[in-house]
Design an enzyme around this catalytic site. Structure first.
Site, PDB file in Angstrom:
ATOM      1  N   HIS A   1      25.475  32.504 -30.348  1.00  0.00           N
ATOM      2  CA  HIS A   1      25.873  31.213 -29.789  1.00  0.00           C
ATOM      3  C   HIS A   1      26.698  30.362 -30.749  1.00  0.00           C
ATOM      4  CE1 HIS A   1      23.170  28.013 -31.551  1.00  0.00           C
ATOM      5  NE2 HIS A   1      22.507  29.081 -31.936  1.00  0.00           N
TER       6      HIS A   1
ATOM      7  N   SER B   1      24.123  35.058 -35.284  1.00  0.00           N
ATOM      8  CA  SER B   1      23.730  34.562 -33.969  1.00  0.00           C
ATOM      9  C   SER B   1      24.950  34.456 -33.064  1.00  0.00           C
ATOM     10  CB  SER B   1      23.064  33.185 -34.108  1.00  0.00           C
ATOM     11  OG  SER B   1      22.557  32.747 -32.864  1.00  0.00           O
TER      12      SER B   1
ATOM     13  N   THR C   1      11.694  45.015 -25.140  1.00  0.00           N
ATOM     14  CA  THR C   1      12.802  45.445 -24.290  1.00  0.00           C
ATOM     15  C   THR C   1      14.094  44.765 -24.731  1.00  0.00           C
ATOM     16  OG1 THR C   1      11.296  45.728 -22.417  1.00  0.00           O
ATOM     17  CG2 THR C   1      13.649  45.561 -21.917  1.00  0.00           C
TER      18      THR C   1
ATOM     19  N   THR D   1      17.452  32.689 -36.561  1.00  0.00           N
ATOM     20  CA  THR D   1      16.160  32.283 -37.131  1.00  0.00           C
ATOM     21  C   THR D   1      15.184  33.447 -37.177  1.00  0.00           C
ATOM     22  OG1 THR D   1      16.420  29.973 -36.438  1.00  0.00           O
ATOM     23  CG2 THR D   1      14.179  30.753 -36.851  1.00  0.00           C
TER      24      THR D   1
ATOM     25  N   CYS E   1      19.215  21.430 -36.094  1.00  0.00           N
ATOM     26  CA  CYS E   1      17.784  21.727 -36.191  1.00  0.00           C
ATOM     27  C   CYS E   1      16.989  20.576 -36.806  1.00  0.00           C
ATOM     28  CB  CYS E   1      17.570  22.989 -37.023  1.00  0.00           C
ATOM     29  SG  CYS E   1      18.413  24.434 -36.361  1.00  0.00           S
TER      30      CYS E   1
END
Length: 376
Positions: free
Chosen positions: A200, A198, A237, A74, A322
């Site tokens: 996952h 992504s 970071t 996203t 989603c």
């Protein structure tokens, strides 16, 4: 079987592979240095992230320097769409079956002075190449068409689409979130300019993703400003454990994709074959080219949400995770021409690395009984 979860919602998310988890765990406690630090400890960690970046780059055929790490697909989509601002080109083309992350970003761009053309699809969810060509304009900056649809598994002809897009000197944003690690991807062969992904979705952890950027043609403006990490395009970071995990997930996929594909396809075909024996049942996008792990099945006369709840320990969904909580007809199925009552009777089964034949058999028998019961 009745007391354990039968997980058939791999398109929503996947479990973290034990090998991926093992690889990333040391970077939470013993190898914890900031890779931007100038000392030896920090430089050692930076080197490990660079190795992981090479592994991911190898999976899609790009240069490591063309990858920007994000918190997930996203964010990568937002960076690609909002970062590609062009004062001379203010037109975007978007497939009507895109993920809501893309559609919502296009809506944002419309509010900020862009014109967006939403391309319809055929009844099988495929882009009409002639219509795409006719929709391109001299001011088209970006075309957004995903590689594999998250709800139906339909695969688009991205190579042909890219050729048409590039003839108009526009860029192609191709969301490959549901394809990465499942089917071979070569960004040079396909002609992709911007590609979100992504971890996952292919056995890595949540919270880490990336955006491939063809830096020879695409220049992005940053959404986040800060410490100038990643060339200033995405400050912050680095998520070291996530980056290590993403690299390991890519390595495993590279090695095991061919064998895994055949195993999952066999189970998916068994699932479809059994479910299609139920009266009036049909698969959405059945005749289209589809990825091997996904079946979107319509059970006319049955409310999908009611069936999902009745399935108990069998985890499936009615579409994208989603938007599952809205209980509205799927925008993807509506775009394919399904009437609302058929859309609301459709369930997505998505299989994965750990799916077994026993689980498929149990699922089909359970679904058959429940469909007959709910129809009565």
């Amino acid at each position: 079987m009745q007391s354990s979860i039968v997980y058939l919602d791999y398109n929503a998310t996947t479990p973290v592979d034990d090998r991926v988890l093992k690889k990333m765990l040391p970077y939470f406690n013993s190898q914890y240095a900031n890779p931007s630090s100038p000392h030896l400890f920090g430089m050692e960690i930076l080197e490990k992230t660079e190795y992981a970046q090479q592994d991911l780059a190898h999976l899609i055929g790009c240069k490591p320097s063309e990858l920007i790490y994000t918190s997930g697909a996203t964010e990568a989509i937002n960076l690609a769409l909002k970062g590609i601002e062009n004062e001379n080109r203010r037109h975007i083309i978007c497939a009507s079956t895109e993920h809501m992350a893309v559609l919502d970003c296009c809506g944002f761009m419309e509010k900020n002075g862009y014109t967006v053309t939403y391309l319809p699809v055929t009844k099988d969810g495929i882009i009409d190449l002639h219509l795409l060509k006719d929709s391109l304009r001299v001011d088209t900056v970006l075309v957004c068409i995903m590689l594999v649809n998250n709800e139906t598994g339909v695969i688009q002809d991205i190579e042909s689409i890219a050729n048409i897009v590039h003839q108009a000197s526009a860029l192609l944003l191709c969301d490959a979130t549901q394809a990465l690690g499942k089917i071979p991807i070569d960004i040079n062969t396909l002609g992709i300019d911007l590609m979100p992904l992504s971890a996952h979705k292919f056995y890595g952890p949540k919270g880490i993703g990336a955006l491939y950027v063809n830096t020879t043609v695409a220049r992005l403006k940053p959404l986040l400003h800060g410490g100038q990490q990643q060339g200033g395009i995405r400050s912050g970071t680095l998520n070291v454990p996530g980056i290590i995990a993403l690299g390991e997930a890519a390595t495993i996929a590279q090695k095991e994709m061919i064998i895994e594909t055949e195993q999952i396809r066999t189970l998916r075909d068994d699932l479809e074959s059994a479910l299609l024996k139920i009266e009036n049942v049909f698969v959405n996008g059945y005749s289209a080219k589809r990825i091997h792990n996904t079946s979107n099945v319509c059970f006319p006369g049955v409310n999908a949400q009611q069936l999902i709840l009745s399935l108990g320990n069998i985890a499936v969904s009615s579409g994208s995770a989603c938007s599952a909580i809205t209980n509205k007809p799927s925008h993807v199925l509506k775009a394919m021409g399904l009437q609302d009552h058929h859309s609301l009777s459709s369930i997505r089964f998505s299989l994965g690395r750990f799916t077994t034949a026993e689980e498929i058999s149990y699922t089909t028998e359970t679904v058959k009984k429940l469909v007959n019961k709910l129809r009565q």
